[in-house]
Design a protein around this motif. Structure first.
Motif, PDB file in Angstrom:
ATOM      1  N   UNK A 172       0.821  -1.206   0.000  1.00 35.04           N
ATOM      2  CA  UNK A 172       0.000   0.000   0.000  1.00 35.04           C
ATOM      3  C   UNK A 172       0.862   1.266   0.000  1.00 35.04           C
ATOM      4  N   UNK A 173       0.439   2.217  -0.811  1.00 30.78           N
ATOM      5  CA  UNK A 173       1.079   3.526  -0.862  1.00 30.78           C
ATOM      6  C   UNK A 173      -0.016   4.580  -0.733  1.00 30.78           C
ATOM      7  N   UNK A 174       0.230   5.584   0.101  1.00 26.82           N
ATOM      8  CA  UNK A 174      -0.765   6.635   0.323  1.00 26.82           C
ATOM      9  C   UNK A 174      -0.260   7.946  -0.269  1.00 26.82           C
ATOM     10  N   UNK A 175      -1.128   8.567  -1.065  1.00 27.79           N
ATOM     11  CA  UNK A 175      -0.849   9.926  -1.561  1.00 27.79           C
ATOM     12  C   UNK A 175      -1.800  10.858  -0.819  1.00 27.79           C
ATOM     13  N   UNK A 176      -1.312  11.566   0.205  1.00 28.23           N
ATOM     14  CA  UNK A 176      -2.193  12.449   0.974  1.00 28.23           C
ATOM     15  C   UNK A 176      -2.574  13.692   0.165  1.00 28.23           C
ATOM     16  N   UNK A 177      -3.690  14.280   0.554  1.00 24.40           N
ATOM     17  CA  UNK A 177      -4.010  15.592   0.005  1.00 24.40           C
ATOM     18  C   UNK A 177      -2.990  16.586   0.550  1.00 24.40           C
ATOM     19  N   UNK A 178      -2.511  17.540  -0.249  1.00 30.54           N
ATOM     20  CA  UNK A 178      -1.482  18.488   0.220  1.00 30.54           C
ATOM     21  C   UNK A 178      -1.871  19.235   1.494  1.00 30.54           C
ATOM     22  N   UNK A 179      -3.175  19.414   1.722  1.00 31.26           N
ATOM     23  CA  UNK A 179      -3.619  20.136   2.917  1.00 31.26           C
ATOM     24  C   UNK A 179      -3.946  19.228   4.093  1.00 31.26           C
ATOM     25  N   UNK A 180      -3.619  17.948   3.957  1.00 30.09           N
ATOM     26  CA  UNK A 180      -3.975  16.998   4.997  1.00 30.09           C
ATOM     27  C   UNK A 180      -2.829  16.010   5.206  1.00 30.09           C
ATOM     28  N   UNK A 181      -1.896  16.379   6.024  1.00 30.56           N
ATOM     29  CA  UNK A 181      -0.706  15.557   6.269  1.00 30.56           C
ATOM     30  C   UNK A 181      -1.079  14.363   7.137  1.00 30.56           C
ATOM     31  N   UNK A 182      -0.555  13.192   6.812  1.00 34.20           N
ATOM     32  CA  UNK A 182      -0.784  12.009   7.634  1.00 34.20           C
ATOM     33  C   UNK A 182       0.557  11.431   8.065  1.00 34.20           C
TER      34      UNK A 182
END
Length: 206
Positions: free
Chosen positions: A85-95
């Motif tokens: 699994x790879x996650x691409x976060x939204x730029x305004x929502x850091x995880x």
């Protein structure tokens, strides 16, 4: 308004279903998604069972992204097929990876158009429009349904898109996508795409 400019057959059909008259609807190219016209077409190829790569597209709503990852975390034990699994976060929502200890994943921040074809399956929320790009690229798309909100997904009603509301449904959807094939791109059916913009040119002359 005398006319409403719409950028694809899918949205035109939605407006017609809502009672709009066809003569008031004007076609125009989808400017935001014009890059899809240059996307390569991959069709159809089998997804390898031994190395399935899943791209998770985070939402700009933090709560929605957390729900997606928590559901995926609970799904891991139900999977029979090894998946990365790879996650691409939204730029305004850091995880943070540390917030999900049972879910091993990497994070990428590259533009979606550069990385889509590095993955086999895409998992998204029911809000993000990035699901459209994955769908138009011909990748299997799985959309999480949120019991607290309406389904705002732009992919409602589209073929080969799976909507899930539980860990079991997500597990089944992931494994069904592995057993299937990547469909041929439908980008020109979903959007009006043409670098010469003939529809926009005609509209501006009206």
């Amino acid at each position: 308004a005398d006319f409403i400019a719409l950028n694809g057959d899918s949205v035109i059909n939605a407006y017609l279903d809502a009672g709009y008259q066809r003569e008031s609807l004007v076609e125009c190219e989808a400017l935001r998604y014009s890059f899809l016209d240059g996307f390569k077409s991959e069709a159809p190829i089998n997804i390898p069972n031994d190395q399935v790569k899943v791209l998770v597209l985070g939402d700009y709503v933090s709560k929605s992204t957390v729900k997606m990852l928590k559901m995926l975390e609970k799904t891991i034990s139900l999977l029979d097929t090894p998946m990365a699994f790879t996650v691409k976060p939204h730029p305004n929502n850091v995880i943070s990876v540390e917030d999900y200890p049972s879910l091993k994943f990497k994070i990428v921040m590259n533009p979606l158009c550069e990385i889509l074809y590095d993955y086999d399956i895409v998992y998204t929320s029911n809000i993000t429009s990035s699901a459209v790009e994955a769908y138009c690229a011909g990748l299997p798309v799985i959309v999480m349904l949120d019991e607290e909100t309406l389904n705002y997904s732009p992919l409602r009603g589209q073929n080969n898109v799976k909507f899930v509301g539980s860990e079991k449904q997500l597990s089944d959807a992931l494994q069904d996508s592995v057993q299937g094939e990547i469909s041929e791109t439908v980008k020109h059916e979903f959007f009006f795409l043409d670098p010469d913009l003939p529809r926009w040119r005609a509209l501006l002359k009206m």
